[in-house]
Design a protein around this motif. Sequence first.
Motif, short mmCIF file in Angstrom:
data_model
loop_
_atom_site.label_atom_id
_atom_site.label_comp_id
_atom_site.label_asym_id
_atom_site.label_seq_id
_atom_site.Cartn_x
_atom_site.Cartn_y
_atom_site.Cartn_z
N HIS A 95 -13.51 29.70 -16.50
CA HIS A 95 -13.13 31.49 -16.55
C HIS A 95 -13.80 31.55 -14.89
CE1 HIS A 95 -13.54 35.50 -16.81
NE2 HIS A 95 -15.01 35.35 -17.06
N LEU A 96 -13.21 31.37 -14.23
CA LEU A 96 -13.59 32.53 -13.36
C LEU A 96 -13.53 33.84 -13.25
CD1 LEU A 96 -11.22 30.01 -10.87
CD2 LEU A 96 -13.23 29.63 -11.93
N ASP A 97 -14.94 34.62 -12.57
CA ASP A 97 -15.08 35.92 -12.40
C ASP A 97 -15.11 36.59 -10.91
OD1 ASP A 97 -16.02 38.14 -12.91
OD2 ASP A 97 -16.92 38.21 -14.66
N ILE A 98 -14.36 35.91 -10.66
CA ILE A 98 -13.82 36.98 -9.79
C ILE A 98 -13.89 38.51 -9.25
CG2 ILE A 98 -12.18 34.61 -8.88
CD1 ILE A 98 -9.78 36.64 -9.31
N ALA A 99 -14.58 38.94 -9.91
CA ALA A 99 -15.38 40.58 -9.61
C ALA A 99 -16.18 40.92 -7.99
CB ALA A 99 -16.18 40.57 -10.68
N ASN A 125 -16.43 43.36 -28.35
CA ASN A 125 -16.32 43.03 -26.84
C ASN A 125 -17.31 43.73 -25.89
OD1 ASN A 125 -15.86 46.27 -26.60
ND2 ASN A 125 -14.00 46.44 -24.98
N SER A 126 -18.11 44.47 -25.60
CA SER A 126 -19.48 44.36 -24.92
C SER A 126 -20.65 43.77 -26.00
CB SER A 126 -19.61 45.53 -24.13
OG SER A 126 -20.78 45.35 -22.86
N GLY A 127 -20.95 43.15 -24.57
CA GLY A 127 -22.47 42.56 -25.37
C GLY A 127 -24.46 42.67 -24.30
N GLY A 128 -23.17 44.80 -23.91
CA GLY A 128 -24.17 45.07 -23.50
C GLY A 128 -24.80 44.12 -21.99
N PRO A 129 -25.73 45.20 -21.01
CA PRO A 129 -25.39 44.48 -19.63
C PRO A 129 -26.41 43.10 -19.51
CG PRO A 129 -27.60 46.38 -19.84
CD PRO A 129 -26.47 46.26 -21.57
N GLY A 130 -27.56 42.54 -20.71
CA GLY A 130 -28.09 41.94 -20.43
C GLY A 130 -27.51 40.40 -20.36
N GLY A 131 -27.57 39.56 -19.59
CA GLY A 131 -26.06 38.64 -19.30
C GLY A 131 -24.67 38.85 -18.98
N GLY A 132 -24.86 39.89 -18.70
CA GLY A 132 -22.72 40.23 -19.12
C GLY A 132 -21.76 39.52 -18.53
N THR A 133 -22.46 38.54 -17.18
CA THR A 133 -21.06 37.82 -16.73
C THR A 133 -21.31 36.63 -18.23
OG1 THR A 133 -21.66 38.46 -14.47
CG2 THR A 133 -20.53 36.33 -15.57
N ILE A 134 -22.01 35.59 -18.37
CA ILE A 134 -21.86 35.06 -19.62
C ILE A 134 -21.81 35.47 -20.94
CG2 ILE A 134 -23.62 33.32 -21.34
CD1 ILE A 134 -25.31 33.33 -18.26
N THR A 135 -21.99 36.94 -21.93
CA THR A 135 -21.51 37.57 -22.69
C THR A 135 -19.79 37.32 -22.46
OG1 THR A 135 -22.40 39.33 -22.31
CG2 THR A 135 -23.81 37.79 -23.92
N ALA A 136 -19.57 38.15 -21.50
CA ALA A 136 -18.30 37.98 -21.15
C ALA A 136 -17.63 36.85 -21.61
CB ALA A 136 -18.03 38.76 -20.17
N GLY A 137 -17.71 36.12 -21.48
CA GLY A 137 -17.69 34.48 -21.02
C GLY A 137 -17.39 33.79 -22.54
N ALA A 155 -10.83 36.49 -13.30
CA ALA A 155 -10.68 37.66 -13.84
C ALA A 155 -11.63 38.37 -12.94
CB ALA A 155 -10.61 37.50 -15.67
N THR A 156 -11.26 39.70 -12.39
CA THR A 156 -12.04 40.02 -11.99
C THR A 156 -12.82 41.14 -12.97
OG1 THR A 156 -10.47 42.02 -12.17
CG2 THR A 156 -11.46 40.81 -9.80
N LEU A 157 -13.80 40.56 -14.18
CA LEU A 157 -14.18 40.91 -15.42
C LEU A 157 -15.50 41.43 -14.81
CD1 LEU A 157 -12.60 40.52 -18.05
CD2 LEU A 157 -13.84 38.78 -18.12
N THR A 158 -16.74 40.82 -14.36
CA THR A 158 -18.09 42.10 -14.58
C THR A 158 -18.64 42.36 -13.10
OG1 THR A 158 -19.57 39.69 -14.88
CG2 THR A 158 -18.10 40.67 -17.03
N GLY A 159 -18.83 43.48 -13.01
CA GLY A 159 -19.74 44.16 -11.98
C GLY A 159 -21.24 43.19 -12.17
N ALA A 160 -21.25 42.53 -13.54
CA ALA A 160 -22.75 41.63 -13.43
C ALA A 160 -22.60 40.41 -12.54
CB ALA A 160 -23.10 41.26 -14.54
#
Length: 475
Positions: A441-445, A414-426, A352-357
């Motif tokens: 989960h592969l974050d390919i953003a 659905n969002s944990g805010g900017p801190g640790g954005g890739t991990i909270t998305a996971g 998933a192209t999930l997070t800019g973070a």
Amino acid sequence: MDLMSFSGNVPCKAVAVHCFAGVDPVLVLDGASSRAFDLFKAKGKKGEFFRYPMEGAVNELFLVGLGDKDKASQSTFRNAVAETVRKVSKLGISDLAVVLPVAPDQAISSAVAEGAVIGDYRFDRYRQPKEGDAVVSVEKLYLKDGVEEGLSRGKVLGRAQIVSRDLANRPGNDITPQTLAEEAQRIAKEGGLDCTVWDEVKIQEERMSALWHVGKGSQNPPRFIHMVYRPAGTPKKKLAFVGKGVTFDSGGLCIKGREGIRTMKCDKTGACNVLAIMEAVSILKPDVEVHGIVGAVENMPDGAAYRPDDIVRARNGKTIEIVNTDAEGRVTLADTLSYASELDVEAIVDMATLTGAVATALGNYTAGLISDHDGLSQEIAAAGAKAGERYHRFTMDDEKLREQIDSPVADLLNSGGPGGGTITAGMFLKEFVKPEIPWAHLDIAGVDFYDKEFDCYGKGASSFGVRTCLEYILG
Ligand code: BES
Ligand code: MN
Ligand code: ZN
């Protein structure tokens, strides 16, 4: 492209001799042997490319530097051959012999074939030919002492990468959830795969309300896609690949800015990778049952769009409070991962192209691998190393970060805010996967798209993840 092995004389007019730094190859030209480095004042450094026109049966000689022998891997050859093919095709050469400074085994032959197939790929579905374009494509490639089986495997892998890149490069006015589903059906039909597509009515009946909500603001209604490859005998294992399929991500009511919105046609890259992987397995026929699952949806702002503060219920029963309509990928994956968890599979891998973070953390050449499962993480990392796709692993066992996605009114935010954005998305996704199923989960953003050519990548979609998943499936 035809890919063949040869031994003895060069079977065509052009030959590209690849060499390591400081290891001077002996060339036999017109019966006389000469040292290549003297001829070209070459050193064999990575990126070196010399052209030497000749008289006779072979009339073009290229010398290509590979860099340090100690650092060489399959990727060295994949990338070098891709660059060679890109350069010679611009010179109008359609038949090329490739000579390497090592005897190509099965794996190297496969990497060479991949590089050759993807090397001169360009997305020109929507443009007229221009000056400076490749005048021809390389049609025939001969690898000295190559392994035929490796060459044919690599050709399939290379073509899968083109399938994914081509789909991802097509814009949102062309690839909608419906046309993406039609592409899945075409691939399934050609490859003898099962393919189920659910429309927006069936999606609601099937309790995929999270996916449905994300698509509500678009004129192009959502589609759910499930493709299956079943081997002839009893499968050695059963795997599911899930792809984020946001055909365009405007951000929804939390609309993106004019910079951020560009390239959001590529927000379906995970899904395109899944379709491409399914095509490759339909041809390579491994002893593995493979499921490909996509929630295809367009995220748009509209009177009918889902809103911040909305509470939606995913297929596994958990409720999600929407904080930000631009964190839509995870909302769609809530339903597709729930669905994948109902299948009897040994592992689930989502792309998933999930997070800019993730791009802030890792840059544009390494993807995020978010998983609490050590075994699966190691397998994916090993497959990635073979494939020349780099991952950095994040684990999710962090109580403090987990609090960031607690909602006072629903099961999750659905969002944990900017801190640790890739991990909270996971961590959010984790809530929709049955805990007993190994999942990564592969974050390919950060790696889905490049705006310059390098190595085996052209301008545009990269298909990052396809090689890793195919290596992982094929073992
Ligand atoms: N599709 C984007 C992520 C993305 C950003 C992909 C840049 C490729 C390049 C995703 O849907 C998104 O918008 N994520 C938000 C999450 C935030 C709202 C919690 C982000 O990264 O800003
Ligand atoms: Mn978004
Ligand atoms: Zn998105």
